[in-house]
Design a protein around this motif. Structure first.
Motif, short mmCIF file in Angstrom:
data_model
loop_
_atom_site.label_atom_id
_atom_site.label_comp_id
_atom_site.label_asym_id
_atom_site.label_seq_id
_atom_site.Cartn_x
_atom_site.Cartn_y
_atom_site.Cartn_z
N GLY A 99 41.91 -29.08 31.26
CA GLY A 99 40.47 -29.33 31.37
C GLY A 99 39.87 -28.67 32.59
O GLY A 99 40.13 -27.51 32.88
N LEU A 100 39.12 -29.47 33.36
CA LEU A 100 38.42 -28.91 34.51
C LEU A 100 39.21 -29.03 35.81
O LEU A 100 38.66 -28.85 36.90
N GLU A 101 40.49 -29.37 35.69
CA GLU A 101 41.30 -29.64 36.88
C GLU A 101 41.27 -28.50 37.89
O GLU A 101 41.10 -28.72 39.09
N ASN A 102 41.43 -27.25 37.39
CA ASN A 102 41.42 -26.10 38.31
C ASN A 102 40.09 -26.01 39.05
O ASN A 102 40.06 -25.70 40.24
N PHE A 103 39.02 -26.27 38.35
CA PHE A 103 37.69 -26.16 38.97
C PHE A 103 37.49 -27.27 40.00
O PHE A 103 36.92 -27.05 41.06
N ARG A 104 37.97 -28.46 39.66
CA ARG A 104 37.87 -29.58 40.61
C ARG A 104 38.66 -29.26 41.88
O ARG A 104 38.20 -29.47 42.99
N TYR A 105 39.85 -28.73 41.65
CA TYR A 105 40.72 -28.37 42.76
C TYR A 105 40.02 -27.35 43.67
O TYR A 105 40.02 -27.47 44.89
N LEU A 106 39.41 -26.36 43.04
CA LEU A 106 38.78 -25.29 43.83
C LEU A 106 37.58 -25.79 44.62
O LEU A 106 37.35 -25.37 45.75
N VAL A 107 36.82 -26.68 44.02
CA VAL A 107 35.64 -27.20 44.71
C VAL A 107 36.05 -27.88 46.01
O VAL A 107 35.34 -27.81 47.01
N GLY A 108 37.22 -28.50 46.00
CA GLY A 108 37.68 -29.19 47.21
C GLY A 108 38.51 -28.30 48.13
O GLY A 108 39.02 -28.76 49.14
N ASP A 109 38.64 -27.06 47.78
CA ASP A 109 39.51 -26.15 48.54
C ASP A 109 38.69 -25.35 49.56
O ASP A 109 37.79 -24.58 49.19
N GLY A 110 39.02 -25.53 50.83
CA GLY A 110 38.26 -24.88 51.89
C GLY A 110 38.29 -23.36 51.80
O GLY A 110 37.29 -22.69 52.09
N VAL A 111 39.42 -22.80 51.40
CA VAL A 111 39.51 -21.34 51.31
C VAL A 111 38.59 -20.82 50.21
O VAL A 111 37.90 -19.81 50.37
N PHE A 112 38.56 -21.54 49.09
CA PHE A 112 37.68 -21.10 48.01
C PHE A 112 36.22 -21.19 48.43
O PHE A 112 35.42 -20.28 48.17
N ARG A 113 35.88 -22.30 49.09
CA ARG A 113 34.48 -22.45 49.53
C ARG A 113 34.10 -21.33 50.50
O ARG A 113 32.99 -20.80 50.45
N LEU A 114 35.06 -20.97 51.33
CA LEU A 114 34.81 -19.87 52.26
C LEU A 114 34.61 -18.56 51.48
O LEU A 114 33.72 -17.76 51.81
N ALA A 115 35.41 -18.38 50.43
CA ALA A 115 35.28 -17.16 49.62
C ALA A 115 33.91 -17.11 48.94
O ALA A 115 33.32 -16.04 48.80
#
Lengths: 450, 308
Positions: free
Chosen positions: B69-85
């Motif tokens: 499901g949306l697990e990868n997206f949830r994970y990324l939203v909480g990931d500082g490196v992704f937010r920085l990207a």
């Protein structure tokens, strides 16, 4: 230990004579290791009819590597009738190619890659336990780190044959170390982290900064920061491969030490990739860095005065009291989609046997350190005293996954530069030591949880 | 002989069937577009849909994984490196596209005038765009070298700095350096696109406006700009898409460093999916960029329709 008093029988005499003759013959290659060859039971794999092999491996680091490897392959073809096609990729590009092959189930039969690769697709590989055990028996055993990389607990079998490790050592300018008041003899080079820091400070004070990569330098960045982390007892994960242990006083000590070391470095290391320190060292901009033997080669070819004035030493030992080095570990594995698993195993056996392996490693002039103990006496390690610190790379190293085991999580942590970024954050002051550790802990938690 | 005679009617029937197929406009139309459809489907639609599907799985290399499901997206939203990207990408694309537009427009207005060597200048200004990106990225890799930068050498020579500039070691300087490299490479695209638009503006309009007493600014404001808007939108949208999806420049110069300060969607997706082996998560990083790109495409489509 067994003490035997045996009668000299005719068989024994012939055996000893043959052993001596082979030792003499092999000594032409500097292969005293061959003396033990006759002790082990020979092993061959019957190659399949009409077999042919594709081998994907890393591009040569030194120009002598490829011709010798291909000559060994050609001799294998002459002996077995199995054509071998060797393909080369830059060492960091082998994994993406192998990943594509693993995913689609088609591609090279054998891959010679790095670090965790075999563990990323362990169930797609041909077990090579028989070959690994045979080589271990015949050549004095594998160094401790080898089974950690080659053996898969998931498969309960060896899934890769360790090939060796391009070793990394401290490269330093002899005259500047002497000028700083230290003995440049590698045997008396600072052996503890405290002495090492004193040397680096003294070098900086005399206008000769050090330089250690803190950018996304796959080799040079990862090797020195992992050494530093482990030297102080820090580690990313516990042996259960689950519990994240990076947030510890030991890690904090390692980062504080690295910050002190950073003050002795030339500006710009935070953006350094792998080639930067080579250039800076050869240009005389830095007095000390960590690198493979490639700087020395380049110096011998183009800057002989620097080659004469440089030497190599082991990384110092930290409070944990033992070597904690990381080197770029290479191993070969066979995909199970191959139609010719026996031919592939026979090829790996062939290149790891003393005659072929000795020529190859000697030809690489010390760039790759051997994984089998018997090869410690190869001629290359005696050819030039400046090669010596690279000889024991595999013997002294820990796996990058330490204290966990190689696998998808460790591969990802390495690919994402979690430890390098933690050091870079702390050294450059972008984050406090505490925050840098927390950020790394958060990322490791996510990686190991997923 | 008998067999030959027996086969003749069959051959004739086949020819007749083929003939009637060629007569049928619908069938012929489909037959003509089939190769293009196949190519688009195999090399565009399939990889795209596979990428979207992977983003909803925990697929790893050599392991198809399962639907999460949306697990990868949830994970990324909480990931500082992704937010920085995400921030890096917005900054990189936003600043670079604006600068490319301004400089490209100025260049287009300049080379739209008559002067000696106009054709040579127009051809030469395309060079940064023509040079393979990997090659120009390597050049910038050297230009921004912390010890051997030619830029630093010049700045030192003119007395503006007295020490090496840490172009790629400082996060903000690294971002600015990469934006500058992207601008250098992308200005010709804007310049040529906008120049083509300028050439389509009827000269009579300028003459009429001049007779009415309109000055250069008024002519630009009321003639050039309104007629150029559709082309400008299309060029800007295309450039935005290319800038958001940039990979080569970043990968060659910084690999996303220092400490992830220059990671964009593309480099982070590659790092996680291919180097890290987490295909599902890497695909999710790439899919996150879809809304931006879809908005860009919608804008371009609208502009093109208005132009029609």
């Amino acid at each position: 230990m067994r003490h035997r008093f045996e009668r000299v029988t005719r068989r024994r005499f012939l055996k000893d004579t043959a052993r001596a003759a082979s030792a003499l013959a092999l000594s032409a290659w500097g292969l005293e290791a061959g003396r033990k060859a006759s002790d082990a039971q020979e092993l061959t794999f019957p190659v399949e009819r009409g077999a042919s092999l594709r081998v994907l491996r890393w591009s040569q680091f030194v120009t002598t590597d490829r011709p010798i490897f291909e000559e060994n392959a050609a001799r294998f073809t002459q002996r077995t009738g199995v054509p071998v096609r060797v393909e080369y990729e830059t060492w960091t590009d082998v994994q993406p190619k192998a990943a594509a092959a693993a995913n689609v189930g088609s591609g090279p039969d054998i891959v010679i890659g790095f670090f965790d690769e075999p563990h990323l697709w362990a169930d797609k590989l041909v077990p090579v336990t028989d070959l690994a055990q045979y080589l271990g028996r015949k050549y004095g055993g594998w160094f401790d780190v080898c089974p950690q990389y080659g053996y898969s607990p998931q498969r309960n079998a060896w899934i890769a044959i360790p090939i060796g490790a391009p070793g990394v050592a401290l490269n330093y300018r002899i005259s500047w170390v002497r000028e700083a008041g230290f003995d440049p003899d590698p045997a008396r080079f600072p052996k503890t982290t405290d002495d090492f820091l004193r040397l680096c400070r003294a070098l900086k004070a005399r206008g000769h900064p050090t330089g250690f990569a803190l950018g996304k330098a796959v080799g040079d960045g990862n090797t020195w920061v992992h050494w530093c982390l482990w030297a102080f007892g820090g580690r990313a994960v516990a042996p259960d491969n689950r519990t994240i242990t990076i947030n510890s006083p030991e890690t904090a000590n390692a980062l504080e030490y690295a910050r002190a070391l950073y003050e002795t470095m030339i500006p710009g290391v935070a953006g350094w990739l792998d080639p930067h320190n080579n250039r800076a060292f050869l240009a005389g901009e830095v007095s000390l860095t960590n690198n493979g033997i490639s700087i020395y080669f380049a110096a011998k070819n183009d800057f002989p005065e620097i080659a004469r004035d440089m030497n190599h030493a082991f990384f110092p030992v930290g409070p944990v009291g033992r070597p904690t080095e990381l080197h770029l570990f290479s191993q070969a594995y066979i995909f199970n989609y191959t139609r010719y698993p026996n031919a592939a195993k026979e090829f790996l056996r062939w290149i790891m046997e003393d005659t072929q392996y000795g020529r190859w490693i000697n030809g690489m002039l010390g760039y790759v350190s051997h994984p089998l103990k018997a090869y410690t006496d190869l001629a290359v390690w005696r050819a030039d005293p400046k090669h010596l610190p690279f000889r024991d790379a595999v013997a002294r190293m820990l796996p990058h996954s330490y204290a966990g085991r190689p696998g998808p999580e460790a591969a990802r942590a390495l690919a994402e530069f979690v430890i390098v970024d933690m050091f870079a954050d702390a050294c450059t002051g972008r984050r406090s030591v505490r925050d840098a550790i927390r950020a790394a802990e958060d990322r490791l938690r996510r990686i190991y949880r997923s | 002989m008998d067999r030959l005679e027996a086969s003749l009617p069959r051959v004739a029937a086949r020819r007749a069937a083929a003939g009637s197929l060629l007569e049928n406009r619908d069938a012929l139309g489909w037959a003509m577009v089939a190769p293009a459809l196949f190519l688009l489907g195999a090399f565009l639609a399939y990889p795209f849909l596979l990428g979207v599907w992977l983003s909803f799985t925990d697929s790893r290399i050599a392991n198809p994984g399962r639907f999460v499901g949306l697990e990868n997206f949830r994970y990324l939203v909480g990931d500082g490196v992704f937010r920085l990207a995400v921030l890096n990408t917005l900054l990189y694309a936003g600043v670079a596209v604006v600068l490319k537009f301004v400089l490209g427009f100025a260049l287009a207005l300049l080379v739209d005038r008559e002067f000696r060597g106009k054709r040579f200048v127009r051809a030469a200004m395309l060079l940064p765009w023509i040079v393979p990106t990997s090659l120009s990225a390597l050049v910038f890799y050297w230009i921004y070298d912390s010890q051997f930068s030619v830029l630093t050498w010049v700045l030192r020579a003119v007395g503006l700095v007295d020490r090496s500039v840490n172009y790629l070691g400082d996060p903000n300087l690294a971002r600015a350096s990469l934006i500058a490299a992207n601008v250098w490479r992308g200005v010709p695209f804007f310049a040529i696109g906008l120049l083509a638009g300028l050439q389509t503006v009827p000269r009579e309009l300028y003459e009429a406006a001049a007779m009415d007493g309109a000055g250069p600014w008024a002519r630009f404001r009321w003639i050039t700009w309104p007629l150029l808007v559709p082309v400008a939108v299309v060029v800007t949208v295309f450039s935005t898409i290319m800038t958001v999806g940039d990979f080569q420049l970043i990968w060659i110069v910084t690999k996303g460093g220092p400490a992830n300060a220059t990671h964009l969607f593309g480099t982070l997706a590659y790092q996680r999916a291919v180097q890290g082996g987490f295909l599902g998560e890497g695909a999710a990083v790439a899919v996150f960029v879809l809304p931006v790109l879809v908005a860009c495409v919608a804008l371009a489509y609208r502009a093109l329709r208005r132009e029609d």
